[in-house]
Design a protein around this motif. Structure first.
Motif, PDB file in Angstrom:
ATOM      1  N   UNK A 112       0.847  -1.193   0.000  1.00 40.61           N
ATOM      2  CA  UNK A 112       0.000   0.000   0.000  1.00 40.61           C
ATOM      3  C   UNK A 112       0.883   1.244   0.000  1.00 40.61           C
ATOM      4  N   UNK A 113       0.640   2.127  -0.978  1.00 38.13           N
ATOM      5  CA  UNK A 113       1.352   3.404  -1.023  1.00 38.13           C
ATOM      6  C   UNK A 113       0.594   4.363  -0.109  1.00 38.13           C
ATOM      7  N   UNK A 114       1.160   4.641   1.062  1.00 33.50           N
ATOM      8  CA  UNK A 114       0.438   5.423   2.072  1.00 33.50           C
ATOM      9  C   UNK A 114       0.334   6.897   1.669  1.00 33.50           C
ATOM     10  N   UNK A 115       1.210   7.337   0.789  1.00 29.49           N
ATOM     11  CA  UNK A 115       1.164   8.737   0.353  1.00 29.49           C
ATOM     12  C   UNK A 115       0.129   8.915  -0.746  1.00 29.49           C
ATOM     13  N   UNK A 116       0.085   7.939  -1.692  1.00 31.84           N
ATOM     14  CA  UNK A 116      -0.831   8.060  -2.833  1.00 31.84           C
ATOM     15  C   UNK A 116      -2.187   7.432  -2.535  1.00 31.84           C
ATOM     16  N   UNK A 117      -2.272   6.564  -1.521  1.00 31.63           N
ATOM     17  CA  UNK A 117      -3.522   5.905  -1.199  1.00 31.63           C
ATOM     18  C   UNK A 117      -3.877   4.759  -2.146  1.00 31.63           C
ATOM     19  N   UNK A 118      -2.885   4.232  -2.858  1.00 36.58           N
ATOM     20  CA  UNK A 118      -3.138   3.120  -3.788  1.00 36.58           C
ATOM     21  C   UNK A 118      -2.576   1.828  -3.209  1.00 36.58           C
ATOM     22  N   UNK A 119      -2.997   0.707  -3.777  1.00 40.06           N
ATOM     23  CA  UNK A 119      -2.522  -0.579  -3.269  1.00 40.06           C
ATOM     24  C   UNK A 119      -2.429  -1.571  -4.408  1.00 40.06           C
ATOM     25  N   UNK A 120      -1.386  -2.404  -4.406  1.00 42.17           N
ATOM     26  CA  UNK A 120      -1.306  -3.436  -5.430  1.00 42.17           C
ATOM     27  C   UNK A 120      -0.631  -4.682  -4.879  1.00 42.17           C
ATOM     28  N   UNK A 121      -0.769  -5.787  -5.645  1.00 42.41           N
ATOM     29  CA  UNK A 121      -0.211  -7.061  -5.235  1.00 42.41           C
ATOM     30  C   UNK A 121       1.187  -7.201  -5.843  1.00 42.41           C
ATOM     31  N   UNK A 122       2.126  -7.640  -5.008  1.00 45.96           N
ATOM     32  CA  UNK A 122       3.506  -7.793  -5.475  1.00 45.96           C
ATOM     33  C   UNK A 122       3.993  -9.174  -5.035  1.00 45.96           C
ATOM     34  N   UNK A 123       4.722  -9.854  -5.924  1.00 44.49           N
ATOM     35  CA  UNK A 123       5.308 -11.137  -5.545  1.00 44.49           C
ATOM     36  C   UNK A 123       6.393 -10.916  -4.504  1.00 44.49           C
ATOM     37  N   UNK A 124       6.447 -11.792  -3.508  1.00 47.47           N
ATOM     38  CA  UNK A 124       7.401 -11.593  -2.415  1.00 47.47           C
ATOM     39  C   UNK A 124       8.840 -11.547  -2.938  1.00 47.47           C
ATOM     40  N   UNK A 125       9.089 -12.299  -4.025  1.00 46.03           N
ATOM     41  CA  UNK A 125      10.446 -12.313  -4.586  1.00 46.03           C
ATOM     42  C   UNK A 125      10.797 -10.994  -5.277  1.00 46.03           C
ATOM     43  N   UNK A 126       9.779 -10.232  -5.665  1.00 45.62           N
ATOM     44  CA  UNK A 126      10.033  -8.951  -6.339  1.00 45.62           C
ATOM     45  C   UNK A 126      10.009  -7.775  -5.361  1.00 45.62           C
ATOM     46  N   UNK A 127       9.679  -8.073  -4.103  1.00 45.33           N
ATOM     47  CA  UNK A 127       9.387  -6.991  -3.160  1.00 45.33           C
ATOM     48  C   UNK A 127      10.564  -6.026  -2.988  1.00 45.33           C
ATOM     49  N   UNK A 128      11.756  -6.578  -2.766  1.00 45.77           N
ATOM     50  CA  UNK A 128      12.913  -5.699  -2.532  1.00 45.77           C
ATOM     51  C   UNK A 128      13.159  -4.819  -3.751  1.00 45.77           C
ATOM     52  N   UNK A 129      13.080  -5.429  -4.931  1.00 43.44           N
ATOM     53  CA  UNK A 129      13.352  -4.676  -6.151  1.00 43.44           C
ATOM     54  C   UNK A 129      12.307  -3.562  -6.347  1.00 43.44           C
ATOM     55  N   UNK A 130      11.038  -3.923  -6.119  1.00 34.39           N
ATOM     56  CA  UNK A 130       9.950  -2.935  -6.281  1.00 34.39           C
ATOM     57  C   UNK A 130      10.126  -1.756  -5.323  1.00 34.39           C
ATOM     58  N   UNK A 131      10.427  -2.074  -4.079  1.00 24.86           N
ATOM     59  CA  UNK A 131      10.569  -1.006  -3.083  1.00 24.86           C
ATOM     60  C   UNK A 131      11.806  -0.151  -3.384  1.00 24.86           C
ATOM     61  N   UNK A 132      12.890  -0.809  -3.803  1.00 29.14           N
ATOM     62  CA  UNK A 132      14.107  -0.053  -4.128  1.00 29.14           C
ATOM     63  C   UNK A 132      13.836   0.905  -5.281  1.00 29.14           C
ATOM     64  N   UNK A 133      13.069   0.431  -6.269  1.00 28.14           N
ATOM     65  CA  UNK A 133      12.778   1.280  -7.413  1.00 28.14           C
ATOM     66  C   UNK A 133      11.917   2.475  -6.975  1.00 28.14           C
ATOM     67  N   UNK A 134      10.931   2.182  -6.121  1.00 31.02           N
ATOM     68  CA  UNK A 134      10.073   3.269  -5.625  1.00 31.02           C
ATOM     69  C   UNK A 134      10.908   4.296  -4.871  1.00 31.02           C
ATOM     70  N   UNK A 135      11.854   3.798  -4.060  1.00 34.57           N
ATOM     71  CA  UNK A 135      12.693   4.720  -3.287  1.00 34.57           C
ATOM     72  C   UNK A 135      13.540   5.586  -4.216  1.00 34.57           C
ATOM     73  N   UNK A 136      14.147   4.953  -5.222  1.00 30.25           N
ATOM     74  CA  UNK A 136      15.008   5.703  -6.143  1.00 30.25           C
ATOM     75  C   UNK A 136      14.199   6.769  -6.874  1.00 30.25           C
ATOM     76  N   UNK A 137      13.011   6.425  -7.345  1.00 33.27           N
ATOM     77  CA  UNK A 137      12.247   7.420  -8.121  1.00 33.27           C
ATOM     78  C   UNK A 137      11.739   8.518  -7.180  1.00 33.27           C
ATOM     79  N   UNK A 138      11.446   8.151  -5.919  1.00 31.97           N
ATOM     80  CA  UNK A 138      11.004   9.149  -4.957  1.00 31.97           C
ATOM     81  C   UNK A 138      12.113  10.172  -4.695  1.00 31.97           C
ATOM     82  N   UNK A 139      13.350   9.669  -4.530  1.00 31.28           N
ATOM     83  CA  UNK A 139      14.462  10.565  -4.206  1.00 31.28           C
ATOM     84  C   UNK A 139      14.868  11.429  -5.381  1.00 31.28           C
ATOM     85  N   UNK A 140      14.717  10.858  -6.576  1.00 32.29           N
ATOM     86  CA  UNK A 140      15.128  11.654  -7.735  1.00 32.29           C
ATOM     87  C   UNK A 140      13.984  12.496  -8.278  1.00 32.29           C
ATOM     88  N   UNK A 141      12.768  12.163  -7.871  1.00 28.76           N
ATOM     89  CA  UNK A 141      11.618  12.847  -8.444  1.00 28.76           C
ATOM     90  C   UNK A 141      11.208  14.018  -7.673  1.00 28.76           C
TER      91      UNK A 141
END
Ligand code: AMP
Length: 428
Positions: free
Chosen positions: A399-428
């Motif tokens: 759940x994206x607590x800032x945007x209020x959206x939610x989606x399903x993510x495979x546990x094996x992809x979780x670290x990669x997904x979160x890392x990508x979100x963090x990188x785009x957040x910091x650069x965006x």
């Protein structure tokens, strides 16, 4: 009243204060590195003689404020906590034969200093200094370079209205005659000298010039001025420092009463103040040239110059001037779960994400999911990773607590997904 408190004159830097200090220290170090200084670290205590010889025994810092460590036995050496960094750094310069390194040796250091002073606002028994030392350069260009570096530090951390005061306090060629003149002047005013000052008059008359006593401040306004009595070499050096400062666009004021509290200074002495507060003995920082110090501590005659800027006072001034402290950063994600009792899985998922270098918190309280999500929001977390029944299929809800959206993510992809979100957040 709690049973135990931090010792008088010391403070706990709570996380918010500590964040300010971290920012000051890292800005200072980065700046010094940009100017060619290399970080060094010396012990927090030294043989007392390093300070007594280096700083001078007839100084406030050594006579009244040195934090001496009680020896444990007869033969033990006498130690003291460092009241300032220069003497220890110069001791290290001599001990490690740094005179054989390319000169000047440019060193920087940030850390706590200790003075057994009467605590008051901006005056503590443990305080922090950002320090630079350029050893092996007689100046005058490096004198201006260092003063400009100090002023830039205040600019980069956001202190407004910093004023530079400079003076030359001469050298062994011209200072003795000046001190004689000064002593004669004070002898003519013995009746107004406070007892400490009268006691110091014969031993170290220069010290009377930076006395904090109001009676002395008044008397000192009419004392002989060193700037009128510099020898030719010191006068030329001082003039050249001013030419360099002017060329660098550093505004400064000559303050003939500025002698600094330590004996080791020669020629250039300087202090930084917030404009309008020069009288209050609340220098933000100061420094000077110490061409005799290396030799005093057993090395070959070697010139040097440096400064120590008090970070506690910078933090105070920043707060007074309304500069916002850095905001605390919430976790990237909080791991929450539908089964309040299953702390094993929440902690395991968090541990794997931390191993992947992500900043996450696991909710380890055994409370309902709704409560866990509320706490994640209060934490300022960007995401909540919700562990539920789909975990059996290898999936979690993000759940994206800032945007209020939610989606399903495979546990094996979780670290990669979160890392990508963090990188785009910091650069965006
Ligand atoms: P000094 O060597 O005494 O000129 O100290 C250099 C700088 O360290 C000062 O300008 C202050 O900013 C800071 N400083 C010195 N003593 C204290 C103290 N007791 N508490 C806080 N800051 C201090």
């Amino acid at each position: 009243m709690p049973a135990f408190r931090a010792p008088r004159g010391t403070r706990d830097l709570l996380p918010e204060d500590r964040a300010v200090f971290d920012r000051l220290a890292s800005t200072g170090t980065a700046l010094a590195v940009r100017y060619g200084y290399r970080p060094i670290e010396t012990p927090m205590f030294e043989q007392s003689a390093v300070f007594e010889r280096g700083i001078g025994s007839v100084t406030d810092v050594v006579e009244k404020e040195l934090f001496r460590i009680a020896p444990r036995s007869e033969e033990a050496e006498a130690w003291a906590l460092r009241p300032e960094p220069t003497a220890g750094i110069v001791r290290a310069y001599v001990q490690h034969g740094m005179q054989t390194w390319p000169q000047p040796v440019k060193l920087t250091f940030t850390g706590p200093m200790f003075r057994y002073d009467r605590p008051q606002a901006g005056r503590y028994r443990q305080f922090w200094q950002f320090d630079v030392e350029a050893i092996g350069d007689p100046g005058p260009a490096v004198d201006a370079e260092i003063i400009e570096l100090g002023l830039r530090f205040y600019g980069e951390v956001g202190v407004r209205d910093v004023q530079v005061l400079v003076n030359s306090i001469g050298d062994p060629a011209c200072r003795p005659a000046y001190i004689d003149a000064l002593r004669d002047f004070y002898r003519g005013h013995l009746d107004v000298l406070p007892p400490t000052e009268r006691d110091r008059l014969e031993r170290n008359a220069l010290r009377l010039l930076d006395s904090k006593d109001p009676a002395m401040v008044e008397l000192n306004a009419s004392a002989p001025r060193i700037t009128d009595r510099l020898c030719e070499a010191c006068a030329a050096h001082f003039a050249s420092v001013q030419v360099h400062l002017t060329a660098l666009g550093v505004p400064f004021r000559i303050e003939p009463g500025l002698v600094r509290g330590l004996d080791y200074y020669t020629r250039t002495a300087f202090e930084f103040y917030v404009a309008g507060r020069e009288g209050q003995q609340q220098a933000l920082g100061g420094g000077g040239r110490y061409d005799g110090l290396v030799e005093l501590l057993g090395g070959k005659p070697t010139p040097g110059i440096g400064f120590g800027l008090g970070l506690d006072r910078v933090a105070l001034v920043l707060a007074e001037q309304g500069t916002e402290p850095p905001a605390a950063e919430g976790p990237l994600a909080v791991i929450v779960g539908a089964d309040p009792e299953d702390t094993v899985t929440r902690l395991k998922v968090a541990t794997d994400l931390r191993a992947a270098r992500l900043r996450v918190r696991a909710d380890l309280g055994r409370r309902k999911l709704g409560r866990q999500l509320e706490a994640a929001g209060r934490d300022g977390a960007h995401f909540a990773v919700i562990l539920g029944d789909e975990l059996a299929q290898g999936q979690v809800q993000v759940r994206d607590l800032l945007a209020g959206t939610q989606r399903t993510v495979g546990i094996d992809d979780l670290a990669r997904e979160l890392a990508r979100a963090e990188a785009s957040h910091h650069h965006g």
